[in-house]
Write an enzyme that holds these catalytic residues in place. Structure first.
Site, PDB file in Angstrom:
ATOM      1  CD  GLU A 285      -6.863   0.745  14.387  1.00 12.94           C
ATOM      2  OE1 GLU A 285      -5.896   0.491  15.101  1.00 12.94           O
ATOM      3  OE2 GLU A 285      -7.884   1.306  14.810  1.00 12.94           O
ATOM      4  CG  HIS A 306      14.273  14.509  -4.449  1.00 12.81           C
ATOM      5  ND1 HIS A 306      15.125  14.971  -5.436  1.00 12.81           N
ATOM      6  CD2 HIS A 306      13.224  15.372  -4.424  1.00 12.81           C
ATOM      7  CE1 HIS A 306      14.617  16.068  -5.967  1.00 12.81           C
ATOM      8  NE2 HIS A 306      13.462  16.337  -5.365  1.00 12.81           N
ATOM      9  CE  LYS A 420      -4.916  -3.080  22.250  1.00 11.70           C
ATOM     10  NZ  LYS A 420      -6.170  -2.428  22.507  1.00 11.70           N
TER      11      LYS A 420
HETATM   12  O1  PA5 Z   1      -9.467   3.163  16.605  1.00 12.15           O
HETATM   13  C1  PA5 Z   1      -9.339   2.551  17.639  1.00 12.15           C
HETATM   14  O2  PA5 Z   1     -10.331   2.215  18.314  1.00 12.15           O
HETATM   15  C2  PA5 Z   1      -7.979   2.178  18.188  1.00 12.15           C
HETATM   16  O3  PA5 Z   1      -6.955   2.513  17.331  1.00 12.15           O
HETATM   17  C3  PA5 Z   1      -7.761   2.873  19.514  1.00 12.15           C
HETATM   18  O4  PA5 Z   1      -7.847   4.258  19.323  1.00 12.15           O
HETATM   19  C4  PA5 Z   1      -6.404   2.526  20.141  1.00 12.15           C
HETATM   20  O5  PA5 Z   1      -6.217   1.133  20.164  1.00 12.15           O
HETATM   21  C5  PA5 Z   1      -6.345   3.078  21.556  1.00 12.15           C
HETATM   22  O6  PA5 Z   1      -7.361   2.529  22.343  1.00 12.15           O
HETATM   23  P1  PA5 Z   1      -7.827   3.184  23.689  1.00 12.15           P
HETATM   24  O7  PA5 Z   1      -8.306   4.550  23.417  1.00 12.15           O
HETATM   25  O8  PA5 Z   1      -8.908   2.275  24.167  1.00 12.15           O
HETATM   26  O9  PA5 Z   1      -6.634   3.194  24.625  1.00 12.15           O
END
Ligand code: PA5
Length: 436
Positions: A285, A306, A420
């Site tokens: 990310e 393996h 989303k």
């Molecule tokens: O790193 C990030 O910001 C994302 O991966 C969030 O952790 C994930 O989308 C979950 O979001 P939230 O905590 O707002 O529900």
């Protein structure tokens, strides 16, 4: 505490190239520490370990642990991405592999909201039916669909069984200090609420209560975890070309620019499988954007030797490997001699399984390097709360440095928003119109 060993990269990255990338990382370091880079509103994680140790967060978590210690069998930790991976990966790394079967725990931690799979949620509802249940719901934004849906189910279950008033004792929300549906609902319903600071993004939140509360509920030492992280925080924040985070950020950028597009984080310990999931999210990310970034993959050896080991050895030369190496095993089993030696294993008599695993690790690194796969090694002494605290912080710091070196914002995730939005449109969420 953490050693980065780059011997297995030497024949792929020469000294002058490494120096060039160390210079680039130095600029990235100044950008990060000066708060001058993209996403600098999200630098709250930089001093989280020391700040948290000096705050009352540990005491707040302890109070919840005490409150639930007598009457709760199962805590459902609800969250997705950074809102559950830190906690789950740490708990799995330090817990007995067969905790659940041994019933070593109280309470048992289970997870929800990290998928939207009907069968998983139905199975979970079956599982908690006869148990005394509490829930920790974690969502920074407070609006993410998967945890919101799971929380509605678990909340209905808890309220249905215990009534609304007792539900207040059994639900803790961890979210933003002011924004989001989870925050407003928690205020209205009177749930205990802990905060993920505004300036800390999900994947950098393991040292907030999002990580600490589940860790404490699972019976592990939050303070040791934070102490290890604080020691690493101090080390990382001082510029030094030998700083392990600097070395790692430099070598992975050098390898990426030389055509390696995939980084395989390998380990030789199945307790680290979820740690790999946390690492994948952190780097995937943080770096995978603007058409750039190493694709982070994990493998657990010797298991995967393996299966994918074949590809690693002889497939396309598009990857490099980072071995997450544990110097010493926490447990010891010595292989005994057998008089008849029917299995032919007496050559291993007197050796520990850990020694054999170490030889497998060395043999693998040697084979991969010879096969054209650069290998970096990141080593900790053993799996403890303290060393893992250092390791999580190390990777966070290295990731931010590496992303700035690559020229991307380490702290946003615009790509995650796209699915989303499409899903909201398809599900008919108010405000999301289908333009197709
Ligand atoms: O790193 C990030 O910001 C994302 O991966 C969030 O952790 C994930 O989308 C979950 O979001 P939230 O905590 O707002 O529900």
């Amino acid at each position: 505490m953490i050693d980065v060993k780059l011997n297995g990269c030497k024949s792929f990255v020469d000294d002058s190239t490494m120096n060039l990338y160390l210079d680039k990382v130095e600029k990235a370091f100044d950008t990060l520490m000066g708060g001058k880079g993209a996403g600098s509103d999200y630098l709250g994680w930089l001093d989280l370990p020391s700040r948290t140790l000096d705050s009352d967060i540990v005491a707040q978590c302890d109070r919840i642990v005490q409150r639930w210690s007598k009457n709760i069998d199962v805590v459902v930790v609800i969250g997705i991405g950074g809102s559950y991976l830190g906690a789950k990966s740490f708990i799995e790394a330090v817990s007995h592999t067969f905790d659940v079967q041994l019933r070593n725990y109280r309470p048992q931690i289970v997870y929800a909201g990290h998928n939207m799979t009907e069968i998983y949620l139905a199975d979970l509802l079956d599982f908690i039916k006869q148990k005394s249940v509490a829930a920790v719901v974690v969502s920074k934004s407070g609006t993410t669909t998967e945890p919101a849906v799971a929380f509605r189910l678990i909340r209905n279950h808890i309220e249905g069984r215990y009534g609304k008033e007792e539900a207040r004792n059994r639900i803790v929300a961890i979210t933003d200090s002011s924004k989001g549906a989870l925050k407003s609902m928690s205020d209205k319903e009177g749930y205990t609420t802990l905060v993920i600071p505004d300036n800390v993004g999900g994947r950098y939140s393991v040292f907030t209560s999002a990580g600490l509360l589940p860790i404490a509920l699972a019976g592990h030492d939050m303070k040791d975890f934070l102490e290890g992280a604080r020691a690493m925080e101090r080390k990382c924040k001082v510029w030094d070309r030998n700083n392990p985070a600097v070395q790692y950020a430099a070598v992975r950028n050098a390898l990426y620019m030389s055509g390696r597009k995939i980084e395989v984080l390998s380990n030789f310990n199945p307790r680290l499988v979820m740690f790999g999931e946390w690492w994948k999210q952190l780097f995937g990310e943080s770096e995978g954007k603007d058409g750039k970034g190493l694709f982070p993959v994990t493998m657990t050896f010797t298991t995967d030797l393996h299966s994918l080991g074949q590809y690693m050895q002889q497939g396309e030369r598009i990857m490099f490997e980072t071995v997450l190496s544990i110097r010493q095993s926490n447990r010891t089993i010595v292989l005994a001699t057998e008089q008849e030696n029917l299995d032919g294993l007496n050559y291993l008599s007197g050796k520990t399984i850990g020694e054999c695993n170490k030889k497998a690790e060395l043999a693998t690194i040697q084979a991969h390097v010879e096969g054209g796969v650069p290998c970096a090694v990141i080593e900790i002494n053993n799996i403890t709360e303290y060393n893992l605290g250092a390791l999580y912080y190390f990777f966070e710091f290295a990731c931010a440095l590496s992303a700035y070196t690559l020229g991307v914002n380490p702290f946003d995730q615009p790509g995650v928003e796209l699915y989303k939005r499409n899903m909201f449109t398809l599900l008919g969420k108010p405000g999301f119109v289908n333009n197709k």
